[in-house]
Structure formats: structure tokens, C-alpha cells
Design an enzyme around this catalytic site. Structure first.
Site, PDB file in Angstrom:
ATOM      1  N   ILE A   1      11.220  -9.614  44.422  1.00 33.86           N
ATOM      2  CA  ILE A   1      10.125 -10.540  44.738  1.00 33.86           C
ATOM      3  C   ILE A   1      10.131 -10.875  46.231  1.00 33.86           C
TER       4      ILE A   1
ATOM      5  N   ASN B   1      22.792 -10.890  50.599  1.00 32.54           N
ATOM      6  CA  ASN B   1      24.172 -10.376  50.554  1.00 32.54           C
ATOM      7  C   ASN B   1      24.246  -8.990  49.908  1.00 32.54           C
TER       8      ASN B   1
ATOM      9  N   SER C   1      11.947 -20.797  37.375  1.00 34.34           N
ATOM     10  CA  SER C   1      11.643 -19.798  36.353  1.00 34.34           C
ATOM     11  C   SER C   1      11.086 -20.463  35.103  1.00 34.34           C
TER      12      SER C   1
ATOM     13  N   THR D   1      12.060 -19.828  32.404  1.00 34.64           N
ATOM     14  CA  THR D   1      13.194 -19.952  31.500  1.00 34.64           C
ATOM     15  C   THR D   1      13.743 -21.394  31.454  1.00 34.64           C
TER      16      THR D   1
ATOM     17  N   TYR E   1      21.833 -19.055  33.030  1.00 40.18           N
ATOM     18  CA  TYR E   1      20.941 -18.735  34.159  1.00 40.18           C
ATOM     19  C   TYR E   1      19.844 -19.803  34.270  1.00 40.18           C
TER      20      TYR E   1
ATOM     21  N   LYS F   1      18.782 -23.051  37.156  1.00 43.95           N
ATOM     22  CA  LYS F   1      17.465 -23.378  37.721  1.00 43.95           C
ATOM     23  C   LYS F   1      17.146 -24.856  37.492  1.00 43.95           C
TER      24      LYS F   1
ATOM     25  N   TYR G   1       8.207 -19.075  37.938  1.00 42.45           N
ATOM     26  CA  TYR G   1       7.567 -17.782  37.655  1.00 42.45           C
ATOM     27  C   TYR G   1       7.705 -17.451  36.178  1.00 42.45           C
TER      28      TYR G   1
ATOM     29  N   ASN H   1       6.651 -13.786  33.969  1.00 42.18           N
ATOM     30  CA  ASN H   1       7.295 -12.460  34.000  1.00 42.18           C
ATOM     31  C   ASN H   1       6.683 -11.547  35.059  1.00 42.18           C
TER      32      ASN H   1
ATOM     33  N   ASN I   1      15.027  -5.462  31.718  1.00 42.76           N
ATOM     34  CA  ASN I   1      13.719  -6.044  31.418  1.00 42.76           C
ATOM     35  C   ASN I   1      12.748  -4.967  30.938  1.00 42.76           C
TER      36      ASN I   1
ATOM     37  N   ARG J   1       4.821 -12.442  26.118  1.00 42.75           N
ATOM     38  CA  ARG J   1       5.150 -13.041  27.416  1.00 42.75           C
ATOM     39  C   ARG J   1       3.912 -13.069  28.303  1.00 42.75           C
TER      40      ARG J   1
ATOM     41  N   ASP K   1      16.397 -14.170  22.740  1.00 39.94           N
ATOM     42  CA  ASP K   1      14.962 -13.972  22.951  1.00 39.94           C
ATOM     43  C   ASP K   1      14.146 -14.994  22.171  1.00 39.94           C
TER      44      ASP K   1
HETATM   45  P1  NAD Z   1      16.464  -9.720  42.850  1.00 39.03           P
HETATM   46  O1  NAD Z   1      17.838  -9.631  42.287  1.00 39.03           O
HETATM   47  O2  NAD Z   1      15.688  -8.466  43.039  1.00 39.03           O
HETATM   48  O3  NAD Z   1      16.516 -10.465  44.255  1.00 39.03           O
HETATM   49  C1  NAD Z   1      17.443 -11.479  44.545  1.00 39.03           C
HETATM   50  C2  NAD Z   1      18.069 -11.155  45.895  1.00 39.03           C
HETATM   51  O4  NAD Z   1      19.014 -12.177  46.224  1.00 39.03           O
HETATM   52  C3  NAD Z   1      18.846  -9.835  45.879  1.00 39.03           C
HETATM   53  O5  NAD Z   1      18.449  -9.053  46.986  1.00 39.03           O
HETATM   54  C4  NAD Z   1      20.310 -10.240  45.991  1.00 39.03           C
HETATM   55  O6  NAD Z   1      21.075  -9.292  46.705  1.00 39.03           O
HETATM   56  C5  NAD Z   1      20.203 -11.580  46.711  1.00 39.03           C
HETATM   57  N1  NAD Z   1      21.290 -12.512  46.426  1.00 39.03           N
HETATM   58  C6  NAD Z   1      21.789 -12.866  45.236  1.00 39.03           C
HETATM   59  N2  NAD Z   1      22.803 -13.734  45.383  1.00 39.03           N
HETATM   60  C7  NAD Z   1      22.948 -13.935  46.713  1.00 39.03           C
HETATM   61  C8  NAD Z   1      23.822 -14.701  47.507  1.00 39.03           C
HETATM   62  N3  NAD Z   1      24.817 -15.420  46.965  1.00 39.03           N
HETATM   63  N4  NAD Z   1      23.672 -14.699  48.849  1.00 39.03           N
HETATM   64  C9  NAD Z   1      22.701 -13.965  49.429  1.00 39.03           C
HETATM   65  N5  NAD Z   1      21.850 -13.194  48.730  1.00 39.03           N
HETATM   66  C10 NAD Z   1      21.970 -13.181  47.392  1.00 39.03           C
HETATM   67  O7  NAD Z   1      15.657 -10.756  41.954  1.00 39.03           O
HETATM   68  P2  NAD Z   1      14.109 -11.128  41.980  1.00 39.03           P
HETATM   69  O8  NAD Z   1      13.502 -10.664  40.723  1.00 39.03           O
HETATM   70  O9  NAD Z   1      13.506 -10.732  43.267  1.00 39.03           O
HETATM   71  O10 NAD Z   1      14.225 -12.706  41.877  1.00 39.03           O
HETATM   72  C11 NAD Z   1      14.075 -13.558  42.992  1.00 39.03           C
HETATM   73  C12 NAD Z   1      14.172 -14.988  42.518  1.00 39.03           C
HETATM   74  O11 NAD Z   1      13.177 -15.234  41.538  1.00 39.03           O
HETATM   75  C13 NAD Z   1      15.501 -15.363  41.864  1.00 39.03           C
HETATM   76  O12 NAD Z   1      15.834 -16.682  42.246  1.00 39.03           O
HETATM   77  C14 NAD Z   1      15.195 -15.303  40.380  1.00 39.03           C
HETATM   78  O13 NAD Z   1      16.040 -16.153  39.644  1.00 39.03           O
HETATM   79  C15 NAD Z   1      13.766 -15.797  40.373  1.00 39.03           C
HETATM   80  N6  NAD Z   1      13.006 -15.374  39.179  1.00 39.03           N
HETATM   81  C16 NAD Z   1      12.881 -14.041  38.908  1.00 39.03           C
HETATM   82  C17 NAD Z   1      12.169 -13.638  37.769  1.00 39.03           C
HETATM   83  C18 NAD Z   1      12.030 -12.180  37.407  1.00 39.03           C
HETATM   84  O14 NAD Z   1      11.708 -11.884  36.265  1.00 39.03           O
HETATM   85  N7  NAD Z   1      12.214 -11.253  38.333  1.00 39.03           N
HETATM   86  C19 NAD Z   1      11.583 -14.596  36.928  1.00 39.03           C
HETATM   87  C20 NAD Z   1      11.721 -15.936  37.245  1.00 39.03           C
HETATM   88  C21 NAD Z   1      12.434 -16.314  38.392  1.00 39.03           C
HETATM   89  N1  UFG Z   2      11.920  -6.176  25.409  1.00 41.25           N
HETATM   90  C1  UFG Z   2      12.032  -5.112  24.527  1.00 41.25           C
HETATM   91  N2  UFG Z   2      12.793  -4.048  24.893  1.00 41.25           N
HETATM   92  C2  UFG Z   2      13.421  -3.967  26.099  1.00 41.25           C
HETATM   93  C3  UFG Z   2      13.295  -5.066  27.003  1.00 41.25           C
HETATM   94  C4  UFG Z   2      12.546  -6.153  26.609  1.00 41.25           C
HETATM   95  O1  UFG Z   2      11.479  -5.137  23.438  1.00 41.25           O
HETATM   96  O2  UFG Z   2      14.100  -2.967  26.368  1.00 41.25           O
HETATM   97  C5  UFG Z   2      11.079  -7.327  25.039  1.00 41.25           C
HETATM   98  C6  UFG Z   2      11.830  -8.637  24.936  1.00 41.25           C
HETATM   99  O3  UFG Z   2      12.375  -8.791  23.645  1.00 41.25           O
HETATM  100  C7  UFG Z   2      10.726  -9.642  25.256  1.00 41.25           C
HETATM  101  C8  UFG Z   2       9.838  -8.897  26.249  1.00 41.25           C
HETATM  102  O4  UFG Z   2      10.130  -7.520  26.071  1.00 41.25           O
HETATM  103  O5  UFG Z   2       9.967  -9.914  24.106  1.00 41.25           O
HETATM  104  C9  UFG Z   2      10.107  -9.280  27.704  1.00 41.25           C
HETATM  105  O6  UFG Z   2      11.493  -9.148  27.971  1.00 41.25           O
HETATM  106  P1  UFG Z   2      12.059  -9.113  29.470  1.00 41.25           P
HETATM  107  O7  UFG Z   2      13.526  -8.852  29.380  1.00 41.25           O
HETATM  108  O8  UFG Z   2      11.236  -8.216  30.316  1.00 41.25           O
HETATM  109  O9  UFG Z   2      11.770 -10.588  30.014  1.00 41.25           O
HETATM  110  P2  UFG Z   2      12.228 -12.023  29.455  1.00 41.25           P
HETATM  111  O10 UFG Z   2      10.980 -12.740  29.068  1.00 41.25           O
HETATM  112  O11 UFG Z   2      13.286 -11.910  28.460  1.00 41.25           O
HETATM  113  O12 UFG Z   2      12.870 -12.705  30.750  1.00 41.25           O
HETATM  114  C10 UFG Z   2      12.320 -12.549  32.050  1.00 41.25           C
HETATM  115  C11 UFG Z   2      13.458 -12.551  33.063  1.00 41.25           C
HETATM  116  C12 UFG Z   2      14.043 -13.916  33.213  1.00 41.25           C
HETATM  117  C13 UFG Z   2      12.961 -14.908  33.504  1.00 41.25           C
HETATM  118  C14 UFG Z   2      11.924 -14.870  32.420  1.00 41.25           C
HETATM  119  C15 UFG Z   2      10.841 -15.827  32.764  1.00 41.25           C
HETATM  120  O13 UFG Z   2      14.476 -11.640  32.673  1.00 41.25           O
HETATM  121  O14 UFG Z   2      14.944 -13.911  34.291  1.00 41.25           O
HETATM  122  O15 UFG Z   2      11.398 -13.562  32.308  1.00 41.25           O
HETATM  123  O16 UFG Z   2       9.938 -15.915  31.719  1.00 41.25           O
HETATM  124  F1  UFG Z   2      13.472 -16.146  33.604  1.00 41.25           F
END
Ligand code: NAD
Ligand code: UFG
Length: 338
Positions: free
Chosen positions: A13, A36, A132, A134, A154, A158, A180, A182, A201, A233, A300
Site C-alpha cells: 500500500i 526495514n 484496519s 479487522t 494483529y 491496531k 482499510y 480488503n 490472502n 468481503r 474467518d
Molecule cells: P506490507 O507488508 O506490504 O507493507 C508494510 C511495510 O512495512 C513493509 O514494506 C515492511 O517491510 C515494513 N515494515 C514492517 N515492520 C516494520 C518495522 N518494524 N520498521 C520498518 N518497516 C517495517 O503491508 P501493506 O498491505 O502495504 O500494509 C500497510 C499497512 O496497512 C499495515 O499497517 C497494515 O496493517 C495495514 N492494512 C493492510 C491491509 C491489507 O489487506 N493489505 C488491510 C488493512 C490494513
Molecule cells: N479465502 C479463501 N481462500 C484463500 C484465501 C482466502 O477462500 O486461499 C477467503 C477467506 O476465507 C475470506 C476471503 O477469501 O472469506 C478473504 O480472505 P483474505 O485472506 O483475502 O482477507 P481477510 O478478509 O481474511 O483479511 C484481510 C487482511 C487483514 C485485514 C482484513 C481487513 O488479511 O489483514 O482483510 O478486512 F485486516
């Protein structure tokens, strides 16, 4: 020129948000990346450079290391003071957080404490936090006043950070938490998207099936109380999410310029729910996605969809891109990585 510090800026992101932010306000602010590399790759910086045409300053620093973090703030104090922070850096694997809660609290909570400590010392009072969906209990059209009810460590991290931000905001400053739903998909040019080491995911997993690296998708359960029995979702295109950050940061800038105190929290979702099989069907219009129904995944929930109304009313942001575009951009990205 003031600086915007983007922690976790090489991640999925963060990297895409940076490119959108640069397009919108890169002329007026210096963007500094800190990461990092625990879940990202240094090559992402080259990709960002190739997209925006400028090499941004990057610090390979762990937010758990307060001393190194302070050095970054100190370095820019006189020339380009860090006045805004977008805080993406976190660990985010739900399953791993259940296995190792201490690692998650240490990285996410202690790391954020360090960051906020530095921010306080260097008088940076504008903070945009990646929260999130979550944090909520499952539900349909969940609004921001729904109580916190995280179902894993996790999500707890948050919630703890949101409480900390709420408390801090009472002392003044400007703080925004974006929750956020998904995020999926990639940039239109296929250059930036999500590349996890191991897909957990749904979209990253489907992408691997789409290019033949994995044989089939395992659909986790088909007896949920939903239209087809599979989990629902609120999927949001990553470019919509990136644009939400631009809007949110502009809100902080506006309030900072007026020296107004500000604290708020917003859902970033579309308000539309799709089941796993809806996604499989849409993706299969591009490339056949074989699947097999298997057991439910621990932790889930049946359904989690945003009520996006507050974000629309107060920030003027709405998601513009639909499921077809999410799937197309996801497929385009993974094909280009082959
Ligand atoms: P990502 O893992 O791709 O990006 C996170 C980045 O942070 C990575 O580049 C990682 O190297 C860096 N990082 C982690 N710990 C660190 C530390 N201690 N010091 C410095 N850097 C560090 O994840 P993303 O999907 O881009 O998520 C970004 C943010 O959004 C996160 O806070 C995550 O919890 C939140 N979020 C993500 C989702 C999702 O589904 N992707 C959903 C809800 C919230
Ligand atoms: N799913 C499958 N098969 C897979 C992966 C996922 O059926 O191989 C299903 C899950 O059961 C769920 C849906 O697809 O019903 C979405 O699952 P994801 O793992 O893609 O996403 P989640 O909703 O479980 O969680 C994600 C991130 C969390 C974040 C959350 C916010 O992993 O970090 O969305 O809503 F907090």
C-alpha cells in the site's frame, strides 16, 4: 520545504500511495521513505523512481530502533523538517499474529510508540495511521461507531494504537485513522502490486492460480450464511485506497495550516460485498480459476463490509473502481511479473 515521512513505504500500500502522493503534492513536499525490508524489497525503490522520475530518500530503519529513527528526524530538522507522517509500517499476517502475539505487539505497538515519541520530540503533530477493518466484529455495512472487537492479536495491535492516538490527540495536533477493508489489485502499468513471499490472502492466491504456479484455489468453507455460502468481503482497488490517502493527507495539511486540532477515523471501503465465488467467477472471465471447497479457515468471519458514508460526507472520498477493474489489474500485474 516540509517533509512527509512514509513508514513502510516500500510495502504494497505504501509504495502505490507514494506514487499517487507524489503526483498530487510532490512539488510542494519532500517525501521520505522508511522501511526495514521485513516484508518488501529494495527494488521497489527503483520502480517508484521509474514511475515518478525522481529518486526519493530511503532509510532502511526499523521503527523498533528509536535511536536510528531519531537520527532521521534530526537529519531533516533544519532543512526539510518532518511535519507529516503516514504510518504504514506493520506486520499484518493474521495467522502469524496468533502464533506469535509478542512479535506483533513488539513490532506494531512498540514501533508506533517509538515513532510517536520521535514525532513529539521533533514537534511533528500530523499523523495518518493505517488501521484496519479487522478492529470490528463481523457485519454488513459496519459504521465507524461499531465497537472494537478484534478477533486476533494483529487486530488488537491496531486497536491499541487507535486508543493511543485518541489519547494523544487530546493534547492537540492532527490525527487520522483510516480503517482499510480488503485492498486488492495493482497499478495500471502493472509495475506495483502485492508480491507476498507466500500467498495467504485471496487475490495473491488467485493470481498464482491464474499464472499456473498453483493448481487451484482452496475456498475456505461454503456453509456461511451468505448468498452462496462463501465468505463476503469489501474489496477495494488499491488505487482508490491510495487516493484516499491523498485526500486524507490534504485534510491534515489544511487543518495544520489553520493550526486546528483534529482527530477522526474513517472506513475505507466501497460498501459493496462480494463472496469468494463472486470473485472466482469475475476472475474466470479473464482466465479460468479452478477451485475446490475445503474447510473453513480458523478465525474467518462470514461477512465484513464497510459503511462508507461518513468518509464520503466528511472527506468527500468515494471508491470509483469496481470488481472487474480489480481483477483485470490484478491479472495484468501478475502476468507482467512472470
Ligand atoms: P506490507 O507488508 O506490504 O507493507 C508494510 C511495510 O512495512 C513493509 O514494506 C515492511 O517491510 C515494513 N515494515 C514492517 N515492520 C516494520 C518495522 N518494524 N520498521 C520498518 N518497516 C517495517 O503491508 P501493506 O498491505 O502495504 O500494509 C500497510 C499497512 O496497512 C499495515 O499497517 C497494515 O496493517 C495495514 N492494512 C493492510 C491491509 C491489507 O489487506 N493489505 C488491510 C488493512 C490494513
Ligand atoms: N479465502 C479463501 N481462500 C484463500 C484465501 C482466502 O477462500 O486461499 C477467503 C477467506 O476465507 C475470506 C476471503 O477469501 O472469506 C478473504 O480472505 P483474505 O485472506 O483475502 O482477507 P481477510 O478478509 O481474511 O483479511 C484481510 C487482511 C487483514 C485485514 C482484513 C481487513 O488479511 O489483514 O482483510 O478486512 F485486516
Amino acid at each position: 520545504m516540509q517533509s512527509i515521512l512514509v513508514t513502510g513505504g516500500l510495502g504494497y500500500i505504501g509504495s502505490i500511495t507514494i506514487t499517487e502522493l507524489y503526483k498530487a503534492i510532490g512539488k510542494y513536499y519532500k517525501i521520505i521513505i522508511l522501511d526495514n525490508l521485513s516484508n518488501s524489497n529494495i527494488q521497489v525503490l527503483d520502480t517508484i523512481t521509474s514511475i515518478i522520475g525522481e529518486k526519493l530518500d530511503l532509510y532502511i530503519v526499523d521503527i523498533q530502533n528509536q535511536t536510528e529513527l531519531k537520527e532521521v528526524f534530526k537529519k531533516y530538522k533544519e532543512t526539510n523538517p518532518i511535519n507529516y507522517i503516514i504510518h504504514f509500517a506493520a506486520l499484518k499476517a493474521v495467522g502469524e499474529s496468533v502464533e506469535n502475539p509478542i512479535k506483533y505487539y513488539q513490532n506494531n505497538v512498540v514501533g508506533t510508540l517509538n515513532l510517536l515519541n520521535c514525532a513529539e520530540e521533533y514537534k511533528c503533530q500530523n499523523f495518518l495511521f493505517s488501521s484496519s477493518a479487522t478492529v470490528y466484529a463481523p457485519g454488513e455495512f459496519v459504521d465507524e461507531e461499531a465497537p472494537f472487537k478484534p478477533s486476533n492479536p494483529y487486530g488488537e495491535t491496531k486497536v491499541v494504537i487507535e486508543y493511543l492516538i485518541r489519547s494523544l490527540s487530546k493534547k492537540g495536533g492532527r490525527y487520522l485513522c483510516l480503517r482499510y477493508f480488503n485492498p486488492v489489485g495493482a497499478t495500471k502499468d502493472g509495475k506495483l502490486g502485492e508480491m507476498p513471499n507466500k500467498p495467504n490472502n485471496l487475490f495473491p492466491y488467485i493470481e498464482q492460480v491464474a499464472i499456473g504456479n498453483l493448481q487451484q484455489l482452496y475456498v475456505f468453507g461454503n456453509d456461511y450464511n451468505t448468498h452462496d455460502g462463501t465468505g463476503i468481503r469489501d474489496y477495494i482497488h488499491i488505487l482508490d485506497l491510495a487516493e484516499a490517502h491523498v485526500v486524507a493527507l490534504q485534510e491534515l495539511i489544511k487543518r495544520d495550516e489553520k493550526k486546528e486540532n483534529y482527530y477522526d477515523y474513517f472506513n475505507i471501503g466501497t460498501g459493496k460485498g462480494f463472496s469468494v465465488l463472486d470473485i472466482v467467477n469475475e476472475y474466470s472471465k479473464l482466465v479460468p480459476i479452478k477451485y475446490q471447497i475445503t474447510d473453513k479457515r480458523a478465525g474467518d468471519v462470514a461477512i465484513l463490509v464497510a459503511n462508507p458514508n461518513k468518509t464520503k460526507e466528511k472527506l468527500g472520498w468515494v471508491a470509483k473502481r469496481g470488481l472487474t477493474e480489480m481483477c483485470q489489474d490484478s491479472y495484468n500485474f501478475i502476468k507482467s511479473k512472470q
